[in-house]
Design a protein around this motif. Structure first.
Motif, PDB file in Angstrom:
ATOM      1  N   ALA A 143     -59.194 -88.909  27.251  1.00 53.07           N
ATOM      2  CA  ALA A 143     -60.143 -88.036  26.490  1.00 53.07           C
ATOM      3  C   ALA A 143     -59.211 -87.159  25.634  1.00 53.07           C
ATOM      4  CB  ALA A 143     -61.123 -87.015  27.165  1.00 53.07           C
ATOM      5  N   ASN A 144     -59.244 -87.239  24.242  1.00 62.77           N
ATOM      6  CA  ASN A 144     -58.480 -86.763  23.534  1.00 62.77           C
ATOM      7  C   ASN A 144     -59.232 -85.986  22.236  1.00 62.77           C
ATOM      8  OD1 ASN A 144     -56.773 -88.831  24.759  1.00 62.77           O
ATOM      9  ND2 ASN A 144     -55.264 -87.536  24.189  1.00 62.77           N
ATOM     10  N   ALA A 145     -58.843 -84.658  22.025  1.00 64.68           N
ATOM     11  CA  ALA A 145     -59.784 -83.840  21.048  1.00 64.68           C
ATOM     12  C   ALA A 145     -58.908 -84.204  19.870  1.00 64.68           C
ATOM     13  CB  ALA A 145     -59.849 -82.423  21.445  1.00 64.68           C
ATOM     14  N   TYR A 146     -59.418 -84.315  18.796  1.00 62.71           N
ATOM     15  CA  TYR A 146     -58.755 -84.198  17.423  1.00 62.71           C
ATOM     16  C   TYR A 146     -58.348 -83.179  17.121  1.00 62.71           C
ATOM     17  CZ  TYR A 146     -60.040 -89.330  16.426  1.00 62.71           C
ATOM     18  OH  TYR A 146     -59.943 -90.736  16.624  1.00 62.71           O
ATOM     19  N   LEU A 147     -56.826 -82.674  17.273  1.00 58.38           N
ATOM     20  CA  LEU A 147     -56.522 -81.517  16.776  1.00 58.38           C
ATOM     21  C   LEU A 147     -56.332 -81.363  15.152  1.00 58.38           C
ATOM     22  CD1 LEU A 147     -53.499 -80.863  19.493  1.00 58.38           C
ATOM     23  CD2 LEU A 147     -56.145 -80.205  19.422  1.00 58.38           C
ATOM     24  N   GLY A 148     -56.162 -80.199  14.602  1.00 62.88           N
ATOM     25  CA  GLY A 148     -56.041 -80.094  13.166  1.00 62.88           C
ATOM     26  C   GLY A 148     -54.904 -79.286  12.687  1.00 62.88           C
ATOM     27  N   ILE A 149     -55.084 -78.711  11.441  1.00 61.14           N
ATOM     28  CA  ILE A 149     -53.921 -77.732  11.010  1.00 61.14           C
ATOM     29  C   ILE A 149     -53.842 -76.673  11.907  1.00 61.14           C
ATOM     30  CG2 ILE A 149     -54.214 -78.825   8.890  1.00 61.14           C
ATOM     31  CD1 ILE A 149     -55.515 -76.024   7.953  1.00 61.14           C
ATOM     32  N   GLU A 150     -54.669 -76.051  12.329  1.00 54.82           N
ATOM     33  CA  GLU A 150     -54.540 -74.808  13.245  1.00 54.82           C
ATOM     34  C   GLU A 150     -53.627 -74.913  14.249  1.00 54.82           C
ATOM     35  OE1 GLU A 150     -58.263 -73.495  13.924  1.00 54.82           O
ATOM     36  OE2 GLU A 150     -58.658 -72.268  12.355  1.00 54.82           O
ATOM     37  N   ALA A 151     -53.602 -76.208  15.054  1.00 55.61           N
ATOM     38  CA  ALA A 151     -52.463 -76.503  15.803  1.00 55.61           C
ATOM     39  C   ALA A 151     -51.444 -76.922  15.502  1.00 55.61           C
ATOM     40  CB  ALA A 151     -53.186 -77.561  16.797  1.00 55.61           C
ATOM     41  N   LEU A 152     -51.501 -77.465  14.169  1.00 55.77           N
ATOM     42  CA  LEU A 152     -49.900 -77.860  13.583  1.00 55.77           C
ATOM     43  C   LEU A 152     -49.287 -76.773  12.972  1.00 55.77           C
ATOM     44  CD1 LEU A 152     -50.968 -81.454  12.119  1.00 55.77           C
ATOM     45  CD2 LEU A 152     -49.110 -81.244  13.491  1.00 55.77           C
ATOM     46  N   LEU A 153     -49.708 -75.836  12.741  1.00 56.26           N
ATOM     47  CA  LEU A 153     -49.093 -74.719  11.829  1.00 56.26           C
ATOM     48  C   LEU A 153     -48.038 -74.140  12.719  1.00 56.26           C
ATOM     49  CD1 LEU A 153     -52.104 -73.380   9.560  1.00 56.26           C
ATOM     50  CD2 LEU A 153     -49.939 -74.421   8.671  1.00 56.26           C
ATOM     51  N   PRO A 154     -48.279 -73.641  13.972  1.00 63.79           N
ATOM     52  CA  PRO A 154     -47.342 -72.967  14.690  1.00 63.79           C
ATOM     53  C   PRO A 154     -46.259 -73.970  14.914  1.00 63.79           C
ATOM     54  CG  PRO A 154     -49.717 -72.663  15.717  1.00 63.79           C
ATOM     55  CD  PRO A 154     -49.819 -73.577  14.589  1.00 63.79           C
ATOM     56  N   PRO A 304     -66.167 -77.698  10.815  1.00 64.63           N
ATOM     57  CA  PRO A 304     -67.188 -77.521  11.899  1.00 64.63           C
ATOM     58  C   PRO A 304     -66.841 -76.727  13.230  1.00 64.63           C
ATOM     59  CG  PRO A 304     -66.195 -79.696  11.701  1.00 64.63           C
ATOM     60  CD  PRO A 304     -65.651 -78.913  10.641  1.00 64.63           C
ATOM     61  N   ALA A 305     -67.681 -76.487  13.935  1.00 61.71           N
ATOM     62  CA  ALA A 305     -67.390 -75.435  14.823  1.00 61.71           C
ATOM     63  C   ALA A 305     -67.094 -76.256  16.302  1.00 61.71           C
ATOM     64  CB  ALA A 305     -68.874 -74.760  15.422  1.00 61.71           C
ATOM     65  N   THR A 306     -67.135 -77.575  16.227  1.00 62.63           N
ATOM     66  CA  THR A 306     -66.694 -78.413  17.408  1.00 62.63           C
ATOM     67  C   THR A 306     -65.684 -79.394  16.999  1.00 62.63           C
ATOM     68  OG1 THR A 306     -68.731 -79.884  16.710  1.00 62.63           O
ATOM     69  CG2 THR A 306     -69.001 -78.492  18.599  1.00 62.63           C
ATOM     70  N   LEU A 307     -64.880 -79.914  17.920  1.00 64.65           N
ATOM     71  CA  LEU A 307     -63.852 -80.909  17.689  1.00 64.65           C
ATOM     72  C   LEU A 307     -64.334 -82.363  18.298  1.00 64.65           C
ATOM     73  CD1 LEU A 307     -60.639 -78.974  18.493  1.00 64.65           C
ATOM     74  CD2 LEU A 307     -61.404 -79.381  16.095  1.00 64.65           C
ATOM     75  N   LEU A 425     -68.395 -84.297  21.297  1.00 69.62           N
ATOM     76  CA  LEU A 425     -68.047 -83.134  20.609  1.00 69.62           C
ATOM     77  C   LEU A 425     -67.700 -82.171  21.705  1.00 69.62           C
ATOM     78  CD1 LEU A 425     -70.588 -83.017  17.798  1.00 69.62           C
ATOM     79  CD2 LEU A 425     -68.321 -83.673  17.582  1.00 69.62           C
ATOM     80  N   ILE A 426     -66.742 -81.097  21.562  1.00 69.94           N
ATOM     81  CA  ILE A 426     -66.164 -79.925  22.301  1.00 69.94           C
ATOM     82  C   ILE A 426     -66.071 -78.934  21.456  1.00 69.94           C
ATOM     83  CG2 ILE A 426     -63.875 -80.550  22.048  1.00 69.94           C
ATOM     84  CD1 ILE A 426     -63.486 -79.993  25.088  1.00 69.94           C
ATOM     85  N   PRO A 427     -66.592 -77.606  22.085  1.00 68.23           N
ATOM     86  CA  PRO A 427     -66.426 -76.418  21.204  1.00 68.23           C
ATOM     87  C   PRO A 427     -65.033 -76.235  21.099  1.00 68.23           C
ATOM     88  CG  PRO A 427     -67.918 -76.086  23.354  1.00 68.23           C
ATOM     89  CD  PRO A 427     -67.194 -77.535  23.261  1.00 68.23           C
ATOM     90  N   ARG A 428     -64.586 -75.870  19.702  1.00 68.79           N
ATOM     91  CA  ARG A 428     -63.354 -75.635  19.342  1.00 68.79           C
ATOM     92  C   ARG A 428     -62.485 -74.577  20.190  1.00 68.79           C
ATOM     93  NH1 ARG A 428     -61.089 -76.133  14.194  1.00 68.79           N
ATOM     94  NH2 ARG A 428     -62.576 -77.282  13.110  1.00 68.79           N
TER      95      ARG A 428
END
Lengths: 440, 103
Positions: A143-154, A304-307, A425-428
């Protein structure tokens, strides 16, 4: 701040060609090279490899790609962003550093983790596709959540030369360096919408430059064998100029760009990523000169509020068998073989797929009248709980040699394990990403 | 006169789970209105009878110009579990282009 960032895409799927990325890195004068190598199912398969061997679970072509690319990336000072970490980004980072040491290259790799949310799921969450709990489809194995830029930026904020991830939304691999370089705000949804358009156009690599496009006489692609992969020059306002390395084959035209812009898009006014709900309906494309396309006008609204979480589950095995018939009454003999196989396997397979390759196998029907094909290949496929049971399909097809219609040839049999995919969906705020730095 | 969509437009298929997406892009922008008039969601559903079991939705992108069709329950379960040859439905762009319209 730079007034232009050049991002190239040298792989659009796990099995993509190796040399295209090398050419991009060598001659593309890139700032960033992205390799997008992770399909929905790929990560579930990678998870299974990791369960068998804790040091595995990254992309099977990682070593080969890195060995070819690392010396060039280092020399040309190109930063690499890739999701080849698959189910094990930290092991992938270690492997990259081992290769670097062997090549006498100093490298720092940032591994992004946190997408694996299997332990957080109960199985009672609803699957988007079935409207039933995840467990109803089968036991989840990944089970893998789709991460976005918030995870990549650091990860980009470190001095890492290579950023390696698991599941990240494909366009985010491109949007993140733009946000990082241009200092776009993560709630500037107009810019993120346009950035997502850029990422979406690039993410399938060759599909923008004439790959998956050619139709001889209708949509010709010059020097197809040497198809070059694309890059984009992006300005701080998000306007992008797409092109490819001079001298490579392929074509970058309004037609190729339009096909790719709409590829795998549902509602074009609401293309949902972890970063933004992008709107493609205002996008304009302009041919500036041969093989140069400008794109602007992408927009967006709040993320969206969810991933989305992609969940893989064990779905048993598929068995397949194939055999060919040619010459007069080829279709008749193939159909007789199909009927015979159906009868012989009736007690163990209720849902058997019988296809006639050369006639009705891919569209599952024909449109209009067509002359009978000179040769036909029978294909039989079915699902089973065990590999042994799945194998009986190919065995029966092979046995048509001496127990089937006249002139059957070229029998082949296959068994493969099936991983099904559903999503939820999972809450962010339940997803926490981590950056781990590994040095050679 | 009847014309195949193949002669005036091109298409690329994509998949999302068990959903098939099909773009339809005229070679000449002036043919866009013909596509809008005749290649309705209902007409596509009829063309793909026996392939698409679910609902077909059409989206218009006049600035490209192009149409985008989203076809539900189209891939016999979707790429990972379908028994069909073309599990992604990637070849189905050419099933749409077989459709005939009046020109």
């Amino acid at each position: 701040m730079k007034n232009k960032i050049r991002i190239g895409c040298g792989a659009g799927f796990s099995g993509d060609r190796l040399e295209t990325a090398v050419i991009l890195a060598e001659k593309g004068e890139l700032d960033y090279l992205v390799l997008e190598c992770l399909a929905e199912r790929t990560i579930a398969l990678a998870q299974k490899r990791k369960m068998q061997d804790a040091s595995k679970g990254y992309d099977p072509l990682l070593e080969r790609r890195i060995e070819l690319l690392l010396p060039i990336l280092t020399q040309k000072k190109v930063r690499l962003i890739t999701n080849m970490g698959a189910a094990n980004p930290i092991a992938a980072a270690q492997v990259i550093c081992q290769i670097a040491t062997r090549l006498n290259i100093s490298v720092m790799v940032a591994a992004l983790t946190g997408d694996d949310v299997l332990s957080q799921l109960t199985g009672e969450e609803m699957a988007l596709e079935t409207d039933k709990p995840l467990n109803a489809s089968g036991q989840p194995i990944s089970a893998n959540a789709y991460l976005g830029i918030e995870a990549l930026l650091p990860a980009l904020a470190t001095s890492a030369d290579i950023i390696i991830t698991g599941r990240v939304a494909d366009p985010s691999l491109f949007v993140a360096p733009l946000v990082h370089e241009f200092g776009w705000s993560t709630d500037d949804y107009e810019k993120l919408g346009q950035g997502t358009v850029i990422g979406h156009l690039l993410e399938c690599a060759g599909q923008l430059t004439g790959g998956y496009f050619a139709d001889p006489g209708k949509k010709d692609v010059p020097d197809f064998a040497h198809l070059g992969h694309p890059f984009a020059d992006v300005s701080p306002d998000g306007t992008a100029l797409f092109s490819k390395v001079e001298g490579t084959g392929g074509i970058l035209s309004l037609a190729t760009a339009k096909e790719q812009l709409l590829y795998e898009v549902m509602d074009p006014s609401q293309y949902i990523t972890p970063d933004v709900v992008a709107d493609f309906t205002g996008v304009y494309l302009q041919e500036v000169e041969k093989n140069k396309i400008r794109a602007w006008g992408g927009r967006g609204t709040a993320k969206p509020a969810t991933l989305k979480v992609s969940v893989g589950y064990a779905a048993g095995f598929v068995g397949e068998g194939e055999i060919s018939y040619a010459g007069s009454n080829a279709l008749g003999r193939a159909q007789l073989a199909g009927q015979v196989i159906k009868q012989r396997l009736a007690s163990s397979f209720s849902d058997l797929r019988i296809d006639y390759i050369g006639s009705t196998s891919v569209h599952r029907k024909t449109f209009g009248q067509h002359p009978e094909p000179y040769e036909v290949r029978l294909r039989v496929a079915g699902k089973a709980k065990t590999a042994a049971q799945a194998a009986t399909i190919g065995e029966e097809v092979e046995a048509l040699y001496t127990n089937g219609p006249a002139g059957g040839g070229g029998a082949r049999k296959y068994v493969h394990e099936v991983v099904g995919i559903v999503s939820t969906l999972i809450p962010r705020n339940k997803v926490n990403s981590t950056v781990t730095l590994v040095k050679s | 006169m009847k014309t195949k969509l193949y002669d005036i437009a091109h298409s690329r298929a994509g998949d999302k789970g068990n959903t098939l997406t099909l773009s339809l892009i005229p070679y000449l922008a002036e043919d866009y209105h013909l596509l809008c008039e005749q290649v309705t969601a209902e007409a596509v559903k009829k063309q793909l009878q026996g392939i698409v079991a679910g609902e077909v939705t059409r989206y218009e992108l006049p600035n490209l110009p192009a149409l985008n069709f989203v076809c539900k329950q189209a891939l016999m379960g979707g790429v990972t579990i379908s028994l069909t040859m073309d599990t992604h439905g990637k070849s189905l762009s050419y099933a749409l282009l077989e459709m005939e319209i009046e020109k």
